[in-house]
Write a protein that holds these residues in place. Structure first.
Motif, short mmCIF file in Angstrom:
data_model
loop_
_atom_site.label_atom_id
_atom_site.label_comp_id
_atom_site.label_asym_id
_atom_site.label_seq_id
_atom_site.Cartn_x
_atom_site.Cartn_y
_atom_site.Cartn_z
N VAL A 32 0.93 -1.20 -0.12
CA VAL A 32 0.00 0.11 -0.03
C VAL A 32 0.89 1.06 -0.04
N GLY A 34 2.88 4.35 1.42
CA GLY A 34 3.35 4.81 3.10
C GLY A 34 3.37 6.22 2.89
N LEU A 60 5.39 2.60 14.50
CA LEU A 60 5.54 2.21 12.89
C LEU A 60 6.54 1.20 12.57
N THR A 94 7.22 -7.99 7.19
CA THR A 94 7.88 -7.22 8.35
C THR A 94 8.31 -7.93 9.44
N LEU A 111 8.05 0.65 22.56
CA LEU A 111 8.32 -0.52 22.68
C LEU A 111 9.87 -1.06 22.71
N ALA A 217 1.46 -5.70 19.63
CA ALA A 217 1.01 -5.12 18.50
C ALA A 217 -0.03 -4.10 18.95
N PRO A 218 0.38 -3.18 19.84
CA PRO A 218 -0.70 -2.18 20.47
C PRO A 218 -1.66 -1.19 19.66
O1 TXA Z 1 2.68 -3.13 4.03
C1 TXA Z 1 2.84 -2.37 5.08
O2 TXA Z 1 3.10 -3.04 6.08
C2 TXA Z 1 2.53 -0.84 4.90
C3 TXA Z 1 3.51 -0.25 4.01
C4 TXA Z 1 3.45 1.28 3.85
O3 TXA Z 1 4.86 -0.71 4.28
N1 TXA Z 1 2.73 -0.40 6.17
C5 TXA Z 1 1.68 -0.42 7.45
O4 TXA Z 1 1.94 0.30 8.40
O5 TXA Z 1 0.85 -1.22 7.07
P1 TXA Z 1 0.87 0.58 9.68
O6 TXA Z 1 1.43 1.68 10.29
O7 TXA Z 1 -0.46 1.03 8.91
O8 TXA Z 1 0.93 -0.82 10.29
C6 TXA Z 1 1.96 -1.27 11.08
C7 TXA Z 1 1.58 -2.22 11.94
C8 TXA Z 1 0.73 -1.72 13.05
O9 TXA Z 1 -0.25 -2.40 13.43
C9 TXA Z 1 1.76 -1.63 14.23
O10 TXA Z 1 0.91 -1.95 15.68
C10 TXA Z 1 2.54 -2.92 14.23
O11 TXA Z 1 2.74 -2.58 12.63
N2 TXA Z 1 3.83 -2.70 14.71
C11 TXA Z 1 4.81 -1.85 14.40
N3 TXA Z 1 5.89 -1.83 15.41
C12 TXA Z 1 5.74 -2.91 15.97
C13 TXA Z 1 6.34 -3.62 17.00
N4 TXA Z 1 7.37 -3.06 17.55
N5 TXA Z 1 5.86 -4.37 17.83
C14 TXA Z 1 4.58 -5.13 17.42
N6 TXA Z 1 3.67 -4.44 16.41
C15 TXA Z 1 4.34 -3.61 15.64
#
Ligand code: TXA
Ligand code: MG
Length: 320
Positions: A32, A34, A60, A94, A111, A217-218
């Motif tokens: 998607v 970003g 993020l 990821t 975190l 995953a808050p």
């Molecule tokens: O495909 C994708 O992942 C897209 C593109 C732009 O890369 N990004 C995306 O980001 O979907 P976002 O911010 O909408 O979703 C990120 C998710 C969130 O639900 C967040 O909670 C989780 O990643 N997340 C991020 N850092 C984390 C961590 N340290 N531990 C657990 N979950 C984490």
């Protein structure tokens, strides 16, 4: 704010300058769009939250241009992590790994871990590499709304609030990345672009249900990924209410009282369905409907990510 064609080298130069100066750039990835900035610039990252209207506790994903850059962000990248990286990067996986102290807390919402991925989209890669810094980026939508898979979606939502938008056409995968936490796991935190089955070939069985375990995953709130129109997943024998109803069909339109119909994949291909999901929801959402009903898809491969997004959209509506 301006929109530039992302496949143009001059546009990449300009966008990377914006990133280095702490500005916000919307860029295409294979999943998607970003909304990105320099991951090491805490002030710039704060602006992402402001623009998205996103609660501070939502961490993020940091995007890297090379696999080795994971070392700039993470402590302890173990054997298993490298095997996943070798197999799936660049691409929609990821990894959540213990973070280095240099990664600003605002990126990870405090975190101990940081989420990292290396996207495969040529525009995303060119931008990150030219910026010479990892790029922190959530999906480029207002908090709680659908993720954008086309530039028009971004323009209709965040528009003027960002500094620059790189247009890369439609995102080929169309659902967000799969998120896997390796410590206390391996655990599937969010199904997405890489089917969980393929990850399990390397990790063995993944623990599930990370999303309800808040500390992991808050930000994975059920209200994510939702259209503004109420949505229900269709069940056998379900009675439809009065009003203008739109149908999100999997393979073929069903007869019925529908004011609008979107078909995800006439040939029943879950990859194609995933790539069209958000686009179809955006269109239904713009059709002045009272309700969207979504036909369930088979829960295998990318079908899991699709059903995950549909259930979240439904959950949001049920809670009002
Ligand atoms: O495909 C994708 O992942 C897209 C593109 C732009 O890369 N990004 C995306 O980001 O979907 P976002 O911010 O909408 O979703 C990120 C998710 C969130 O639900 C967040 O909670 C989780 O990643 N997340 C991020 N850092 C984390 C961590 N340290 N531990 C657990 N979950 C984490
Ligand atoms: Mg998002």
């Amino acid at each position: 704010m301006k929109v530039l064609w992302g496949f143009d080298q001059k546009a990449i130069k300009e966008a990377s300058k914006v990133i280095r100066e702490g500005g916000l750039v919307v860029f295409p990835t294979e999943t998607v769009y970003g909304l990105g900035t320099d991951a090491f610039n805490a002030m710039a990252v704060a602006r992402i939250f402001e623009v998205k209207g996103r609660p501070r506790f939502d961490p993020l994903i940091v995007h890297v241009g090379w696999p080795e850059e994971v070392r700039r962000l993470c402590l302890k990248v173990d054997e298993r992590a490298w095997r996943l990286i070798e197999r799936f990067w660049p691409g929609p996986l990821t990894l959540v790994l213990p973070k280095r102290p240099e990664v600003p807390d605002i990126v990870t919402a405090g975190l101990r871990t940081v989420a990292v991925r290396m996207p495969s989209h040529p525009v995303a890669l060119a931008l990150i590499r030219e910026s010479k810094t990892p790029v922190a980026a959530p999906s480029a939508n207002t908090f709680g709304r659908l993720s954008p898979t086309r530039v028009e979606h971004v323009l209709g939502d965040l528009g003027e609030k960002v500094d620059l938008i790189l247009d890369g056409g439609p995102c080929p995968i169309g659902v967000e990345s799969t998120i896997v936490a390796l410590e206390d796991g391996p655990r599937l935190l969010r199904p997405g672009g890489v089917p969980a089955e393929e990850i399990e070939e390397i990790t063995g069985p993944l623990l599930k249900g990370g999303e309800s375990r808040r500390p992991q995953a808050p930000g994975n709130l059920p209200s994510h990924y939702s259209p503004q129109t109420p949505l229900m997943v269709l069940r056998e024998g379900m009675r439809l209410p009065e009003g203008r109803i739109g149908l999100l069909a999997f393979r073929e339109p069903k007869g019925g009282p529908y004011a609008a119909v979107e078909v995800l994949s006439p040939r029943g291909d879950l990859k194609e369905a995933a790539s069209r999901l958000f686009e179809a929801l955006h269109r239904l959402d713009a059709s002045g409907l009272d309700l969207i009903v979504a036909e369930p898809v088979p829960e295998e491969g990318l079908g899991r990510a699709i059903m995950d997004r549909l259930r979240k959209a439904q959950g949001r509506w049920k809670r009002g």
